[in-house]
Design a protein around this motif. Structure first.
Motif: not given
Lengths: 205, 205
Positions: A110-117, A133-138, A160-163, A168-171
């Motif tokens: 389920r897509i729970a959250v969407v980010f863009d810059n 905002s992508t600033d909020q990813i972490k 950059t996004v991947t880093n 942020a803890g993505i596995e």
DNA sequence: TAGATTGTTAATCGATTAACAATC
DNA sequence: TAGATTGTTAATCGATTAACAATC
């Protein structure tokens, strides 16, 4: 059989078996055989039986496999007997298609959250989801304890996004950008690049 | 080496090599090595050298591979040193994303025609392309001599659409519907199902 | 030359297939 | 029972890796 390590190539086929079983179930069937599944998927029946035997004895001699039961077992093995929240980065064409994609339903995600810059997109909605905002990813990803992400940004932003996602803890990451990504070994990554499949086929044209 | 049949699994890796070379070229490099490519792709250097040797001797001892030259050779081998017209069926979310996808550019493919069966969509434009009725698949595809198609319709329509495409002379199909499709053996098919990759990764979570 | 990296073979490893006894 | 299909082992097949001479 004890819990020896099961080859990754076997794990990779289980989702195909699951998809086939879903098809058979929709067709109204109750029981299937390794032969029928193999025919459908283009895999030998011996291989299907052997793959399944890594996890247990799910069939009955002379009869075959109960579709509903085997499907449930595979869902448990693949850990999709639950719904995983997924973070999506990138709300462009591909990102929009992902959010609206019907194929995730009932298959564990389920897509729970969407980010863009893009400031013009932030705050807009796609399908009930407000673009952050992508600033909020972490902050968001760690707070929501999300472990799976999809990357749908242009190639030059993908690393950059991947880093950030990894921090942020993505596995697990599903990457739609047509580029390879470097991640720590504890992070799993899969690529969706339609051109790879197309170029594979044009060789034979 | 004579033109013995080259394993399909080798062909499947060539697009990855091509993508890596493009990355290296963008980075401004002129030369690479099997070791560098292997590091980047997570493949052993021995395997890369062996794969390439099926097609010729493209490197130079002590130096490595000239990026521009190897890239050109791989493009020729994969037959993407030209631009293939592709027919797309399905102008929904996925179809729209495909038409607007930047990743095809310069990699051998161009969406040349789009079909949908929704009267509300037929005649509309996506990105310069007028959506045609699926009734016109046979006429258009054969007239335009198109050999490659993408299927981006709901699962329950995918097989019907595929049958029509095959009748129209399509030889390679990229299927975005999360279902297996039956095609004659002369027709090649590849599947894009994000859930397969996701379920593969959740096993390890 | 010394160092590096390919081309190439042989050895290893692992995956697939064939075959059949067990059993429903 | 007869027929069918799994569970399971052994044999085969093919892919990957290791190693190194050739050579730039």
């Amino acid at each position: 059989m004890p819990a020896t390590t099961i080859p990754d190539i076997v794990i990779g086929r289980l989702p195909l078996y699951l998809r086939a079983l879903t098809q058979f179930e929709i067709s109204g069937n109750k029981v299937t055989s390794s032969h029928e599944m193999g025919e459908y998927l283009g895999i030998s029946s011996a291989q299907i039986r052997k793959d399944l035997l890594h996890f247990g004895e799910f069939g009955k001699q002379g009869t075959g496999y109960n579709i509903r039961y085997l499907k449930k077992q595979l869902e448990i093995i693949l850990r999709v007997n639950q719904e995983w929240d997924v973070a999506l980065v990138g709300a462009g064409g591909v990102g929009n298609a992902i959010v609206n994609y019907a194929g995730f339903r009932g298959r564990g995600f389920r897509i729970a959250v969407v980010f863009d810059n893009d400031p013009a997109k932030i705050g807009q909605k796609i399908n009930e989801l407000i673009i952050l905002s992508t600033d909020q990813i972490k902050i968001k990803v760690s707070k929501m304890k999300i472990r799976i992400a999809m990357v749908a940004v242009p190639s030059d932003e993908a690393q950059t996004v991947t880093n950030t996602l990894v921090e942020a803890g993505i596995e697990s990451i599903l990457n739609y950008a047509p580029t390879s990504l470097t991640v720590p070994s504890k992070v799993r990554i899969q690529h969706i690049d339609p051109v790879v499949g197309l170029q594979h086929m044009t060789y034979y044209l």
